[in-house]
Each structure stands twice: as C-alpha cells, then as structure tokens.
Design a protein around this motif. Structure first.
Motif, PDB file in Angstrom:
ATOM      1  N   THR A  80      -3.221  13.324   1.951  1.00  0.00           N
ATOM      2  CA  THR A  80      -4.542  12.916   2.432  1.00  0.00           C
ATOM      3  C   THR A  80      -5.586  13.815   1.783  1.00  0.00           C
ATOM      4  O   THR A  80      -5.513  15.037   1.898  1.00  0.00           O
ATOM      5  N   ALA A  81      -6.533  13.192   1.074  1.00  0.00           N
ATOM      6  CA  ALA A  81      -7.628  13.928   0.441  1.00  0.00           C
ATOM      7  C   ALA A  81      -8.888  13.763   1.282  1.00  0.00           C
ATOM      8  O   ALA A  81      -9.168  12.676   1.797  1.00  0.00           O
ATOM      9  N   SER A  82      -9.659  14.838   1.434  1.00  0.00           N
ATOM     10  CA  SER A  82     -10.930  14.817   2.165  1.00  0.00           C
ATOM     11  C   SER A  82     -12.019  15.382   1.269  1.00  0.00           C
ATOM     12  O   SER A  82     -11.765  16.297   0.480  1.00  0.00           O
ATOM     13  N   ASP A  83     -13.250  14.817   1.400  1.00  0.00           N
ATOM     14  CA  ASP A  83     -14.359  15.353   0.611  1.00  0.00           C
ATOM     15  C   ASP A  83     -15.336  16.101   1.511  1.00  0.00           C
ATOM     16  O   ASP A  83     -15.091  16.292   2.706  1.00  0.00           O
ATOM     17  N   ALA A  84     -16.462  16.526   0.936  1.00  0.00           N
ATOM     18  CA  ALA A  84     -17.416  17.357   1.672  1.00  0.00           C
ATOM     19  C   ALA A  84     -18.069  16.619   2.827  1.00  0.00           C
ATOM     20  O   ALA A  84     -18.555  17.246   3.770  1.00  0.00           O
ATOM     21  N   ASN A  85     -18.088  15.267   2.785  1.00  0.00           N
ATOM     22  CA  ASN A  85     -18.692  14.478   3.859  1.00  0.00           C
ATOM     23  C   ASN A  85     -17.696  14.086   4.938  1.00  0.00           C
ATOM     24  O   ASN A  85     -18.044  13.350   5.861  1.00  0.00           O
ATOM     25  N   GLY A  86     -16.456  14.557   4.811  1.00  0.00           N
ATOM     26  CA  GLY A  86     -15.444  14.183   5.789  1.00  0.00           C
ATOM     27  C   GLY A  86     -14.786  12.850   5.509  1.00  0.00           C
ATOM     28  O   GLY A  86     -14.021  12.347   6.339  1.00  0.00           O
ATOM     29  N   ALA A 137     -19.545   6.547  -4.457  1.00  0.00           N
ATOM     30  CA  ALA A 137     -18.314   6.345  -5.218  1.00  0.00           C
ATOM     31  C   ALA A 137     -17.106   6.522  -4.303  1.00  0.00           C
ATOM     32  O   ALA A 137     -17.060   7.434  -3.478  1.00  0.00           O
ATOM     33  N   GLU A 138     -16.138   5.642  -4.449  1.00  0.00           N
ATOM     34  CA  GLU A 138     -14.963   5.668  -3.579  1.00  0.00           C
ATOM     35  C   GLU A 138     -14.109   6.901  -3.865  1.00  0.00           C
ATOM     36  O   GLU A 138     -13.845   7.246  -5.021  1.00  0.00           O
ATOM     37  N   LEU A 139     -13.695   7.574  -2.802  1.00  0.00           N
ATOM     38  CA  LEU A 139     -12.801   8.722  -2.926  1.00  0.00           C
ATOM     39  C   LEU A 139     -11.414   8.220  -3.301  1.00  0.00           C
ATOM     40  O   LEU A 139     -10.846   7.364  -2.621  1.00  0.00           O
ATOM     41  N   GLN A 140     -10.857   8.757  -4.402  1.00  0.00           N
ATOM     42  CA  GLN A 140      -9.555   8.313  -4.887  1.00  0.00           C
ATOM     43  C   GLN A 140      -8.677   9.509  -5.219  1.00  0.00           C
ATOM     44  O   GLN A 140      -9.158  10.535  -5.712  1.00  0.00           O
ATOM     45  N   ILE A 141      -7.388   9.357  -4.949  1.00  0.00           N
ATOM     46  CA  ILE A 141      -6.394  10.370  -5.312  1.00  0.00           C
ATOM     47  C   ILE A 141      -5.883  10.058  -6.712  1.00  0.00           C
ATOM     48  O   ILE A 141      -5.534   8.916  -7.025  1.00  0.00           O
ATOM     49  N   THR A 142      -5.865  11.072  -7.573  1.00  0.00           N
ATOM     50  CA  THR A 142      -5.443  10.886  -8.962  1.00  0.00           C
ATOM     51  C   THR A 142      -4.462  11.980  -9.359  1.00  0.00           C
ATOM     52  O   THR A 142      -4.267  12.966  -8.642  1.00  0.00           O
ATOM     53  N   ASP A 143      -3.874  11.805 -10.529  1.00  0.00           N
ATOM     54  CA  ASP A 143      -3.034  12.828 -11.167  1.00  0.00           C
ATOM     55  C   ASP A 143      -1.946  13.349 -10.229  1.00  0.00           C
ATOM     56  O   ASP A 143      -1.780  14.557 -10.038  1.00  0.00           O
ATOM     57  N   GLY A 173     -16.289  10.171  -4.093  1.00  0.00           N
ATOM     58  CA  GLY A 173     -16.731  10.883  -2.904  1.00  0.00           C
ATOM     59  C   GLY A 173     -17.724  11.975  -3.250  1.00  0.00           C
ATOM     60  O   GLY A 173     -18.481  11.897  -4.218  1.00  0.00           O
ATOM     61  N   THR A 174     -17.714  13.031  -2.444  1.00  0.00           N
ATOM     62  CA  THR A 174     -18.604  14.173  -2.646  1.00  0.00           C
ATOM     63  C   THR A 174     -17.783  15.447  -2.685  1.00  0.00           C
ATOM     64  O   THR A 174     -17.236  15.856  -1.663  1.00  0.00           O
ATOM     65  N   PRO A 175     -17.617  16.076  -3.871  1.00  0.00           N
ATOM     66  CA  PRO A 175     -16.850  17.326  -3.943  1.00  0.00           C
ATOM     67  C   PRO A 175     -17.506  18.402  -3.081  1.00  0.00           C
ATOM     68  O   PRO A 175     -18.698  18.292  -2.744  1.00  0.00           O
ATOM     69  N   PRO A 176     -16.761  19.480  -2.719  1.00  0.00           N
ATOM     70  CA  PRO A 176     -15.375  19.767  -3.091  1.00  0.00           C
ATOM     71  C   PRO A 176     -14.381  18.990  -2.229  1.00  0.00           C
ATOM     72  O   PRO A 176     -14.740  18.460  -1.180  1.00  0.00           O
ATOM     73  N   TYR A 177     -13.109  18.983  -2.704  1.00  0.00           N
ATOM     74  CA  TYR A 177     -12.058  18.242  -2.027  1.00  0.00           C
ATOM     75  C   TYR A 177     -11.063  19.201  -1.373  1.00  0.00           C
ATOM     76  O   TYR A 177     -10.890  20.338  -1.806  1.00  0.00           O
ATOM     77  N   SER A 178     -10.411  18.712  -0.348  1.00  0.00           N
ATOM     78  CA  SER A 178      -9.285  19.422   0.252  1.00  0.00           C
ATOM     79  C   SER A 178      -8.146  18.429   0.427  1.00  0.00           C
ATOM     80  O   SER A 178      -8.369  17.217   0.507  1.00  0.00           O
ATOM     81  N   PHE A 179      -6.904  18.954   0.485  1.00  0.00           N
ATOM     82  CA  PHE A 179      -5.729  18.085   0.522  1.00  0.00           C
ATOM     83  C   PHE A 179      -4.779  18.537   1.622  1.00  0.00           C
ATOM     84  O   PHE A 179      -4.650  19.738   1.891  1.00  0.00           O
ATOM     85  N   ARG A 180      -4.122  17.562   2.231  1.00  0.00           N
ATOM     86  CA  ARG A 180      -3.071  17.842   3.206  1.00  0.00           C
ATOM     87  C   ARG A 180      -1.853  16.993   2.869  1.00  0.00           C
ATOM     88  O   ARG A 180      -1.960  15.772   2.712  1.00  0.00           O
ATOM     89  N   LYS A 181      -0.703  17.661   2.768  1.00  0.00           N
ATOM     90  CA  LYS A 181       0.548  16.953   2.528  1.00  0.00           C
ATOM     91  C   LYS A 181       1.218  16.643   3.861  1.00  0.00           C
ATOM     92  O   LYS A 181       1.019  17.350   4.848  1.00  0.00           O
ATOM     93  N   GLY A 182       2.027  15.619   3.840  1.00  0.00           N
ATOM     94  CA  GLY A 182       2.758  15.295   5.052  1.00  0.00           C
ATOM     95  C   GLY A 182       3.838  14.268   4.792  1.00  0.00           C
ATOM     96  O   GLY A 182       4.061  13.835   3.660  1.00  0.00           O
ATOM     97  N   TYR A 183       4.516  13.889   5.873  1.00  0.00           N
ATOM     98  CA  TYR A 183       5.509  12.824   5.822  1.00  0.00           C
ATOM     99  C   TYR A 183       5.183  11.803   6.903  1.00  0.00           C
ATOM    100  O   TYR A 183       4.813  12.156   8.027  1.00  0.00           O
TER     101      TYR A 183
END
Length: 617
Positions: free
Chosen positions: A413-419, A323-329, A348-358
């Motif tokens: 940028t969202a990342s899942d357990a598989n990178g 399943a495609e990793l998608q950013i929501t909400d 994707g494959t949970p769990p997820y991590s997030f990084r904010k940036g510009y």
C-alpha cells in the motif's frame, strides 16, 4: 407643464403624458439600459405594463394607487444596496409621492390612496417615503418641500410611535427644486452587522435608522418582499416615477481540486457575487442550489445566477483531477522469505510512504483464487501488515486444513502527502496452505524455515513401524543419483571465521542450524509440495552426496556421519528453479532419538545451507 431640459426619464414621461394624459409611471432601468424582459415583477392595483420594463402605477384618474413588487424576496440577514432616481413630477399640484417598501404581505398587496402613498395599511412593513405634499396632519413640519421619513407597519402619521426616522427635507441644499421636474439620486443600504439602514439623496446622507429590523419590525422573519408604491389623491394628480440603478451582476468562481484521483469527492467551488439587486438565486449544472459547492469529484460545473429583479449571470469552472497515485517498479528482493518485495510510486503528491502486508483468504475463496485474480476477492480478505508482526499470519497458516484452506498473497500500500492510497497485490507471492503431503513414510513439512537451536521435535517412530531404510537397503526402489563430472571443479570458499561463504561463486546462506544427538544421521529428501522439475546437488563436508539429482515426490534416503568437533554444513545446490521458483527440497533428519523436518530453498545465485551441531552435554 413647465419646459425643462430633456433627459431620458423626463422625455419618456413627457411622451407618455402627451399620449395618455396625467398618470403615474414607474420606469425601471439597469445601469442606464432597460431591464431584461425576464424581470420578475408583479403589478398590483392600477399598475399596467405599457411596454418593455415601463409600468404605469396609477391611471389618469384621481384617487388611484399602484405597486410594483419583485417576486423574489430579500433576506435581511444579508446586506443590500439599491440605487434609484426618483422623479416626483412637475408644478405645484403634484401629489402624493413615491415610497420604497419592504413588506411580508406578498406581491398582491397595495395600500391606501392619497396621503397613504400606496403603502398605508401594509403591515408588517418598513417604508422609506418621498412625500411631495404637506398634508393637514403634517402641519408641524416647517417646510412645504418634499420630505423623507422612515416608518414602519404602514403608518403615515409622523406623530405616532411608528415613525423611526425623520421626516427631513429631502434636498435642503436644493430647496424649491424638489418638485420642479428634477431627478434625485437615492441610495438605500442595509447592513445587518450594524443593523443600520441608511438613505442618501443626491449623494448626501439624509437619514438613517439603527434597530433590530428582523425582530422589531418583521417578528423574527428575515425574508421580505420589496418594491415601490405610489398614489394620487382625489384632487392632485401628477406623473411620478423611479429610475432603478444598480451595478451589473458580477460572478466569479474559484475551484479547488480533490486531494486524490479516482473519483474522490473532495473538490470545492467558492462563489463571489456582487452587483445586481436583492437576494441571489443559485442554479448549478449538477442540480445544487447553494452558493458554494463542496465534496465534488473532478468535472466541469456551470452556475446560473439570478438576482431579485431577474438579471442573470452565468459562469463555468472546472474542478481538475490530480495525477493518479500508482505503484511502479515492483522488485522481488528475496526467494522464499516473507515480504520479499519492494516498489516505487508516481502520481499523487510526493513524498510517498509504503506498507507491506499479506491479504488472507480462507475457505472456498482460498480454493478458487489464483495469482492473477486475487483482487476479485480482496473485499473478503483480512489484511495483515508487516509492522503488526507474524502472530495473525502464523495462526491462519497453522490452522489451515483441507476442509478450510488458507491462501495468502503479498501486497504493498502506497500513501502520498495528501493521505491518498493505492494497493497492489504481488501475483508472484501467492501461497496456499496446508501444503501438499508427501508420500509415506515421511510426514508433511511443518515448517519452512529454522531460525533457532530449539527446533520442535516430532514423535519418534514406534517400534512396530518400519524404520527409514538406508541407502543400500533402498537402492532397488529408489532412483540412483545421476552423476557427472561437471561439479568436480566446484570450490567452496570459507570466511575468516571458517563459515562457508560461496559455492561455485554462489552466496551460501548459513542461518539455519539443527542440534542433533548422534554421529549417524539418516536423511530423506524429496520435492517440496509437488514435482515441478527441480534438479539439485547436495554438498556435505567437502563431498557431493548427490549430483544433479531430479527431485521426486518420493523420498530419497541418505545416511551421513557427523563430526562432533566440527561445523558440519549441508549445502543445497540448484541446477534450475523448476516450474515454480525457487528450487525447494524437503528434508527429514533422523538422529535415532528424534525426527525433524526442514525445507531448503536455493536459486541460481545463492545456496541454502543447514549446519549440524551436537547437543551440549
């Protein structure tokens, strides 16, 4: 011919003998049925194909030899097992035998007649001979029964150094029967790990040889041709043949999916094969010819497997896509602050991590980009993440000029357990620099927030420059504030520490502070960047300085008094958010010794505030 019970090969040979006279026949079968028509066999010498998978190796004439070779080679680095039944004829005048041969001369070779059994002179080679005639030079052998030996380099002299094992009686427990129209089951197996070739006859171990076949026999070259040879002598002719038996070709494919969706080539297919004969050839639907496949995108793949004798097996397997990793909400959590957004993710494959940036663009792309098409330019953008600090971001913003503008937009940028990663830009957080200059006499805003007592001071106006007009002096050129009575009932609520908490139930943000040097301060207020319809009121020390005033790009001037012994709070109250939220007002504060600039931003549920403090003596 002696009459015997009829079995498949013997009856088949009998019919051939009745129709064609005495000649040597090689009939090849797979698991009890005829081999497929596409079997890749090369016939040499007197050999002829009589019908489907039936081969005549020697004619009914004396002193002939023939051979049948598989056109594909065997790799001696791989193990193999070949099973066949050998038929050595009937009566006492049969000769000279059948041989199983590994060789590197190709598929057009055949050896000498008679005692050479069709293999003599083929070198390099490894031969397992089934010799049913005791020649004069073999008088040392104690039995006239058919004997088995392993020899190399086409040398049939068992007293030479080229005999590797044997000779031994082929079936001592069936003495006297090896020439009497009998089948004998033969298994030849090679195991490269132990470098051993074993021969079994009638399910009984007969002989073996252990040695470095690749190097000592085939000069370091592991690919060899394989097949059978046979010959008749000048005086002895008989029908002989083999029935080739092997397990059906069995193919099994297992697939693993890519870690990430979106065309990543991380899938793999593992192949397991057994049965068949000799070396396998692999032909995949994507053009590959290896046993296993790696670095695959999702899709369907078909393997056609062919063994050394032309048998085929086909299997299809699918490499599924995750399943495609998608950013929501996506949620906006602030107003004018940096990194004022957060989100969730799916797929994707949970769990997820997030990084904010510009993402930062400068030059022509910064001029052209809009909030909705930033992704078109992301290859040109420099990415700065929140954990990297603000130094890089500040450097770009502070160095922005009209000739070399800068645009920044927030992203997550969202990342899942598989990178696996995905990035989404925040169209509501596009900012461009330098900011538009307000009209004279007030300079442009240099900072959008104040977070310490030590604000950078701007140069004082020179004596020959016009001073900022006060309210009375500018009344003829400045819009008079519109006043209404709907703010009269607005209440300011303080905390226990006497700090403004809410104004008309709106949270008051009190983090900005400015140190001044005079009890009289001149304020100038105008719309930040451009006129977008912002309407404000300004509350100061219990009074409304402005009521429902529509900001313009032209400054409005006010003079206020500051109490040395109290906290003096100026609060910006928004009546709307204009065309570009939030409601932002630019202010210049002049206390007679220095002139400083600040921006206040308010929304419909909060108010920005500025605290004036006297400089300590």
């Amino acid at each position: 011919m002696t009459s015997v019970a009829c079995n498949f090969l013997f009856c088949h040979l009998s019919r051939v003998l009745q129709n064609s006279g005495n000649f040597l026949v090689l009939t090849l079968l797979a698991a009890g049925i005829l081999l497929p028509a596409q079997a890749q066999v090369k016939l040499v010498g007197a050999a002829r194909k009589l019908d489907e998978n039936r081969y005549r190796l020697t004619r009914e004439l004396p002193a002939t030899a023939g051979a049948a070779w598989a056109e594909n080679t065997i790799d001696l680095n791989d193990p193999f097992e070949i099973n066949f039944d050998v038929f050595l004829g009937c009566g006492n005048n049969n000769a000279d035998g059948v041989a199983f041969v590994l060789q590197q001369k190709g598929t057009k070779t055949v050896g000498q007649i008679g005692s050479g059994i069709g293999y003599k002179g083929i070198s390099p080679s490894l031969v397992i001979e089934f010799d049913n005639y005791l020649n004069e030079f073999e008088s040392f052998f104690p039995s006239t029964e058919t004997h088995v030996a392993i020899v190399k380099n086409g040398d049939n002299d068992h007293l030479s150094g080229n005999t590797l094992a044997g000779p031994v009686v082929m079936s001592p427990q069936k003495a006297g029967s090896s020439r009497q129209c009998k089948y004998h089951k033969v298994k030849v197996s090679w195991e490269p790990a132990s470098q051993t070739i074993d021969v079994y006859v009638d399910e009984v171990f007969t002989l073996s040889w252990t040695g470095d076949m690749v190097n000592t026999v085939f000069n370091g070259k592991p690919d060899v041709y394989w097949g059978f040879t046979a010959a008749t002598s000048k005086t002895r002719i008989n029908a002989q043949g083999v029935l080739l038996r092997f397990k059906p070709l069995n193919l099994n494919l297992s697939a693993s999916s890519p870690n990430c969706a979106g065309g990543n080539k991380e899938g793999a297919i593992t192949t397991k094969v057994n049965g068949g004969i000799g070396k396998y050839n692999y032909k995949w639907s994507n053009g590959a010819t290896t046993k296993n496949l790696n670095n695959l995108p999702a899709g369907t793949y078909t393997l056609t497997l062919t063994d050394n004798w032309g048998n085929k097996a086909t299997e299809t397997v699918s490499v599924s896509a995750p399943a495609e990793l998608q950013i929501t909400d996506i949620i906006k959590i602030g107003v004018n602050e940096l990194y004022n957004f957060k989100c969730s993710a799916t797929g994707g494959t949970p769990p997820y991590s997030f990084r904010k940036g510009y993402a930062i663009l400068n030059g022509e792309p910064a001029q052209q980009v809009s909030a909705l098409d930033f992704k078109k330019y992301d290859n040109n953008a420099k990415l700065v993440y929140e954990q990297d600090g603000t130094a890089t971001l500040d450097a770009y913003i502070n160095n922005a000029t009209i000739q070399n503008p800068v645009a920044i937009v927030g992203f997550i940028t969202a990342s899942d357990a598989n990178g696996c990663t995905t990035t989404q830009f925040m169209p509501f957080d596009l900012r461009k620099y330098p900011l538009p200059l307000p009209p004279e006499p007030v300079a442009s805003i240099a900072a959008l927030k104040i977070d310490s007592d030590n604000l950078q001071e701007q140069p004082r106006l020179q004596p020959d420059e016009p001073a900022l007009p006060n309210l009375a002096a500018s009344s003829d050129t400045t819009q008079i504030p519109h006043t209404t009575n709907n703010l009269d009932n607005v209440k300011l609520v303080y905390t226990e520490r006497n700090v403004p908490a809410t104004l008309n139930n709106r949270t008051v943000k009190t983090g900005k502070r400015m140190v001044i040097n005079s009890e009289t301060v001149n304020l100038s207020v105008w719309d930040d960047e451009y006129d977008d319809g912002d309407t404000i009121s300004i509350y100061y020390n219990g009074e409304w300085l402005l009521r429902e005033y529509r900001l313009k790009t032209k400054p409005y001037h006010i003079t206020i008094k500051v109490d040395r012994n109290a906290d003096n709070y100026l609060i910006l109250y928004a009546h709307n958010e204009g065309e570009r939220p939030p409601n932002t007002a630019a202010l210049t504060i002049d206390d007679g010794k220095s002139s400083r600039r600040v921006a206040l931003s308010s929304g419909l549920n909060y108010c920005d505030a500025l605290n004036f403090k006297f400089k300590k003596e």
